[in-house]
Design an enzyme around this catalytic site. Structure first.
Site, PDB file in Angstrom:
ATOM      1  N   PRO A  53       3.253   2.485  -1.913  1.00 38.80           N
ATOM      2  CA  PRO A  53       3.385   3.286  -3.143  1.00 38.80           C
ATOM      3  C   PRO A  53       2.169   4.192  -3.381  1.00 38.80           C
ATOM      4  CG  PRO A  53       4.060   1.035  -3.558  1.00 38.80           C
ATOM      5  CD  PRO A  53       3.445   1.045  -2.185  1.00 38.80           C
ATOM      6  N   TYR A  54       0.979   3.708  -3.044  1.00 33.68           N
ATOM      7  CA  TYR A  54      -0.227   4.523  -3.196  1.00 33.68           C
ATOM      8  C   TYR A  54      -0.179   5.719  -2.240  1.00 33.68           C
ATOM      9  CZ  TYR A  54      -5.160   5.853  -3.071  1.00 33.68           C
ATOM     10  OH  TYR A  54      -6.340   6.558  -3.122  1.00 33.68           O
ATOM     11  N   VAL A  55       0.201   5.471  -1.006  1.00 35.53           N
ATOM     12  CA  VAL A  55       0.301   6.557  -0.020  1.00 35.53           C
ATOM     13  C   VAL A  55       1.343   7.585  -0.474  1.00 35.53           C
ATOM     14  CG1 VAL A  55       0.785   7.153   2.385  1.00 35.53           C
ATOM     15  CG2 VAL A  55      -0.396   5.014   1.853  1.00 35.53           C
ATOM     16  N   PHE A  76       0.824  -1.213   0.000  1.00 34.26           N
ATOM     17  CA  PHE A  76       0.000   0.000   0.000  1.00 34.26           C
ATOM     18  C   PHE A  76       0.861   1.267   0.000  1.00 34.26           C
ATOM     19  CE2 PHE A  76      -3.175   2.900   2.162  1.00 34.26           C
ATOM     20  CZ  PHE A  76      -4.112   2.884   1.130  1.00 34.26           C
ATOM     21  N   LYS A  90      -0.044   9.745  -3.331  1.00 33.09           N
ATOM     22  CA  LYS A  90      -0.980  10.754  -2.822  1.00 33.09           C
ATOM     23  C   LYS A  90      -0.231  11.824  -2.024  1.00 33.09           C
ATOM     24  CE  LYS A  90      -5.033  10.369  -3.404  1.00 33.09           C
ATOM     25  NZ  LYS A  90      -5.804  10.897  -4.578  1.00 33.09           N
TER      26      LYS A  90
END
Lengths: 216, 216
Positions: free
Chosen positions: B130-132, B128, B135
């Protein structure tokens, strides 16, 4: 001048530490991911420090304490999973930049990709675009700081022996360059303050590296 | 007030366009990836404009011409390939921000992730993170601009019916929130200039949405 090399165990990094250790005015501290990588650098008489770039800023800042310059040459290379692209090529670079600030290290040399401009992201094939984007944002982050940065954009990297002959400019024709020559270019930048606040592309050419860098 | 919704065909986007079209003072322009998605929005009487977020800044800026506000609610959601994470969640967001500048649109509402701080990148599970990170950098880019931004950090999104009751603050306890309520929160932000230059987390709570937003 003591230099922290982030990504020392990469192919450019190994040439670089070797050149630095054979240079009278320079001294290397190799930042490596694990202790097993230390042997190569200890053999060269270089300091080593074990930090994984996926850790937080603080251990990187600690590794940077007391050095005069940082060279960022870590990279997923665009061939690893895309999660590593954002975590190493972008976030790892930004954490190293922030670590430089925290440790009070002004000089920062970034080994970027050949073309990291907005247009290059759009022009890249879909499989390569995320890598270009990651390098783009890392370069943008560095340029927005007060650090004495130099951003080097090498052409297609090869493992050939260095020729010592390059072409450098803000924009040059796409061509190859041996990793060994990129390492020599980094040393030339460390020795030449005219490269501060500059970014340039570099490929194999017809000018000696020191002169080429001095002509920037 | 005319509002461009980027990512209109997402679940939050669809609720949002529907709320806007039923609101006397607001009008929606839905930015969608392809013409087949237009039917839903045309049925609501909303304008549509077809732009793929992986295109360059110019078509997005053209889509933003003449609107008063932009809402960015596009997203790979963290479950697509990691290449989409950097290309949509980061680069798509930054291109939309740059498009807002080019089109002279000052008001920008970003639908972010619950926690995008540096510490959250480090604390996230590897799949998770990379998504954080994506953003995080999109939010940082927005905050560095002169735009009238609001950054909304919703809790864990559900497809439950909205309750109209929320808890908002810079930092709240981790909890769920229906996507329909996130859409209502966006409308409340569009109507309330006190939300400019603010970012906040929002989850289901005990306060009416308008009052909660006004208390920020």
């Amino acid at each position: 001048m003591k230099v922290l090399i982030v990504g020392a165990n990469g192919q450019i990094g190994k040439h670089l530490v070797s050149f630095i250790q054979n240079h009278d005015d320079l001294e290397a501290r190799a930042m490596i991911r694990n202790q097993e990588q230390a042997f190569f650098f200890e053999n060269l008489g270089a300091e080593t420090v074990v930090v994984d770039l996926e850790q937080d800023i603080e251990p990187i800042a600690k590794a940077a304490e007391g050095v005069d310059a940082i060279v960022f040459t870590a990279g997923s290379g665009g061939h690893t999973g895309k999660d590593k692209t954002i975590m190493v090529d972008l976030d790892g670079a930004v954490k190293t930049i922030e670590a430089a600030k925290q440790a009070g290290v002004k000089r920062f040399i970034m080994i970027s990709s050949f073309d990291t401009r907005r247009e290059a992201i759009q022009a890249a094939p879909p499989s390569f675009a995320p890598y270009v984007a990651a390098k783009h944002y890392a370069d943008e982050w560095l340029k927005s700081t007060e650090l004495d940065y130099t951003i080097i954009h090498p052409g297609a990297l090869t493992n050939e022996k260095g020729t010592g002959q390059v072409e450098v400019a803000f924009e040059v024709g796409r061509n190859e360059i041996p990793r060994e020559d990129v390492a020599s270019v980094i040393v030339a930048c460390l020795e030449n303050e005219k490269t501060i606040s500059k970014e340039f592309q570099v490929v194999t050419g017809t000018k000696g590296i020191k002169d080429a860098i001095d002509s920037l």
